[in-house]
Design a protein around this motif. Structure first.
Motif, PDB file in Angstrom:
ATOM      1  N   THR A 143      51.095  44.132  46.861  1.00 48.48           N
ATOM      2  CA  THR A 143      50.928  42.848  46.165  1.00 48.48           C
ATOM      3  C   THR A 143      49.558  42.247  46.440  1.00 48.48           C
ATOM      4  O   THR A 143      48.970  41.617  45.557  1.00 48.48           O
ATOM      5  N   LYS A 144      49.030  42.453  47.634  1.00 46.64           N
ATOM      6  CA  LYS A 144      47.711  41.907  47.939  1.00 46.64           C
ATOM      7  C   LYS A 144      46.598  42.711  47.260  1.00 46.64           C
ATOM      8  O   LYS A 144      45.556  42.145  46.904  1.00 46.64           O
ATOM      9  N   LEU A 145      46.813  44.000  47.059  1.00 40.65           N
ATOM     10  CA  LEU A 145      45.877  44.773  46.246  1.00 40.65           C
ATOM     11  C   LEU A 145      45.885  44.250  44.819  1.00 40.65           C
ATOM     12  O   LEU A 145      44.833  44.069  44.190  1.00 40.65           O
ATOM     13  N   GLN A 146      47.075  43.971  44.309  1.00 42.32           N
ATOM     14  CA  GLN A 146      47.180  43.491  42.933  1.00 42.32           C
ATOM     15  C   GLN A 146      46.546  42.118  42.761  1.00 42.32           C
ATOM     16  O   GLN A 146      45.851  41.868  41.766  1.00 42.32           O
ATOM     17  N   VAL A 147      46.748  41.199  43.706  1.00 49.34           N
ATOM     18  CA  VAL A 147      46.163  39.865  43.540  1.00 49.34           C
ATOM     19  C   VAL A 147      44.650  39.921  43.713  1.00 49.34           C
ATOM     20  O   VAL A 147      43.917  39.131  43.110  1.00 49.34           O
ATOM     21  N   THR A 148      44.159  40.873  44.499  1.00 54.89           N
ATOM     22  CA  THR A 148      42.715  41.055  44.603  1.00 54.89           C
ATOM     23  C   THR A 148      42.158  41.590  43.287  1.00 54.89           C
ATOM     24  O   THR A 148      41.095  41.151  42.822  1.00 54.89           O
ATOM     25  N   ALA A 149      42.873  42.516  42.669  1.00 58.60           N
ATOM     26  CA  ALA A 149      42.453  43.019  41.358  1.00 58.60           C
ATOM     27  C   ALA A 149      42.495  41.908  40.304  1.00 58.60           C
ATOM     28  O   ALA A 149      41.605  41.827  39.439  1.00 58.60           O
ATOM     29  N   LEU A 150      43.511  41.039  40.359  1.00 58.13           N
ATOM     30  CA  LEU A 150      43.566  39.890  39.452  1.00 58.13           C
ATOM     31  C   LEU A 150      42.333  39.018  39.627  1.00 58.13           C
ATOM     32  O   LEU A 150      41.715  38.577  38.644  1.00 58.13           O
ATOM     33  N   THR A 151      41.973  38.757  40.864  1.00 56.47           N
ATOM     34  CA  THR A 151      40.797  37.942  41.165  1.00 56.47           C
ATOM     35  C   THR A 151      39.542  38.515  40.526  1.00 56.47           C
ATOM     36  O   THR A 151      38.768  37.797  39.873  1.00 56.47           O
ATOM     37  N   LEU A 152      39.330  39.805  40.721  1.00 62.93           N
ATOM     38  CA  LEU A 152      38.109  40.437  40.224  1.00 62.93           C
ATOM     39  C   LEU A 152      38.149  40.612  38.708  1.00 62.93           C
ATOM     40  O   LEU A 152      37.108  40.577  38.049  1.00 62.93           O
ATOM     41  N   ALA A 153      39.347  40.771  38.157  1.00 61.34           N
ATOM     42  CA  ALA A 153      39.470  40.819  36.698  1.00 61.34           C
ATOM     43  C   ALA A 153      39.052  39.494  36.079  1.00 61.34           C
ATOM     44  O   ALA A 153      38.348  39.462  35.055  1.00 61.34           O
ATOM     45  N   LEU A 154      39.479  38.403  36.669  1.00 56.09           N
ATOM     46  CA  LEU A 154      39.099  37.080  36.158  1.00 56.09           C
ATOM     47  C   LEU A 154      37.595  36.878  36.249  1.00 56.09           C
ATOM     48  O   LEU A 154      36.979  36.305  35.337  1.00 56.09           O
ATOM     49  N   ALA A 155      36.992  37.342  37.338  1.00 55.72           N
ATOM     50  CA  ALA A 155      35.541  37.217  37.476  1.00 55.72           C
ATOM     51  C   ALA A 155      34.829  37.985  36.364  1.00 55.72           C
ATOM     52  O   ALA A 155      33.784  37.542  35.857  1.00 55.72           O
ATOM     53  N   ARG A 156      35.399  39.104  35.953  1.00 58.77           N
ATOM     54  CA  ARG A 156      34.810  39.922  34.884  1.00 58.77           C
ATOM     55  C   ARG A 156      35.048  39.322  33.508  1.00 58.77           C
ATOM     56  O   ARG A 156      34.146  39.313  32.659  1.00 58.77           O
TER      57      ARG A 156
END
Length: 246
Positions: A143-156
């Motif tokens: 879940t923490k990998l996924q929320v980190t990916a969400l974070t970086l997706a939003l930045a993109r």
């Protein structure tokens, strides 16, 4: 001064963050899972903090939380602090709720998501996940990998919003345990800085931070293919996309 909404702010890092930001003169909106938890933040409410209530494991509650926070208005930053360590609510609380709150709250220009160094042990496969939380189909690390990916997706995808992830360290909270070796104070300083500072680094987006130092996250977190696949599953399970942010 900024107005900051902090999820999971009745204890641990969330409460410490709320106390510090309020002391520093910012406006704070605290979040409790239920009204029974509000006495834990009464000292903040007495000093002018506002509150919203809702269970992040329940989609209807998350939608109402977003509506209530939007009703207060003027929110400059959201710190997605709430999280659970185990059980069926892992995906709903740690991933679905931050996604849905983000999608339903288009106003804030700074978004801070609590990750963990444990995300590096997460599973980058998205198969067989029960996003509704009826069964446990993911680990805390995943879940923490996924929320980190969400974070970086939003930045993109949403460049006008500063989206950053924070590893607070293993700190002595109820979740971390009394024997946790890292500093509780340092555990919340970075998210406060990202939410309020005018430093150029704090205004940047797409960072994964530990004690105000950029770190390198799991490669999957920055992979647009993984990010897009994750966003597609989150949009499907919630019926809500990120279009309002663009």
């Amino acid at each position: 001064m900024a107005r900051i909404f902090i999820t999971g702010s009745t204890d641990g890092l969330g409460l410490a963050t709320a106390e510090t930001l309020l002391r520093d003169g910012h406006e704070v909106i605290v979040h409790a899972r239920s009204s029974r938890r509000l006495p834990a933040v009464q000292h903040l409410l007495d000093r002018g903090a506002q509150s919203v209530v809702g269970d992040l494991a329940v989609l209807a509650d998350v939608r109402q939380l977003a509506a209530d926070a939007n009703g207060i208005g003027g929110i400059d930053a959201v710190i997605h602090n709430a999280g659970v360590l185990s059980g069926p609510a892992l995906l709903p609380v740690n991933v679905v709720a931050p996604y849905l709150l983000t999608a339903l709250m288009p106003g804030p220009r700074r978004l801070v998501y609590l990750s963990s160094g444990m995300h590096r042990g997460g599973d980058a496969s998205l198969g067989g996940l029960d996003w509704e939380g009826r069964t446990t189909t993911a680990s805390y690390s995943t879940t923490k990998l996924q929320v980190t990916a969400l974070t970086l997706a939003l930045a993109r995808l949403v460049p006008h919003v500063a989206s950053n992830a924070v590893d607070p360290g293993w700190v002595p909270t109820r979740m971390g345990g009394r024997s946790a070796p890292d500093s509780l104070e340092l555990g919340h300083r970075t998210q406060e800085w990202l939410a309020t500072s005018d430093d150029a680094e704090a205004l940047a987006s797409g960072g994964y931070w530990f004690h105000q130092e950029r770190q390198t996250p799991h490669p999957a977190a920055g992979d647009p293919r993984f990010q897009d696949a994750l966003l597609a599953q989150l949009a499907d399970c919630t019926g809500t996309t990120l279009e309002a942010l663009s």
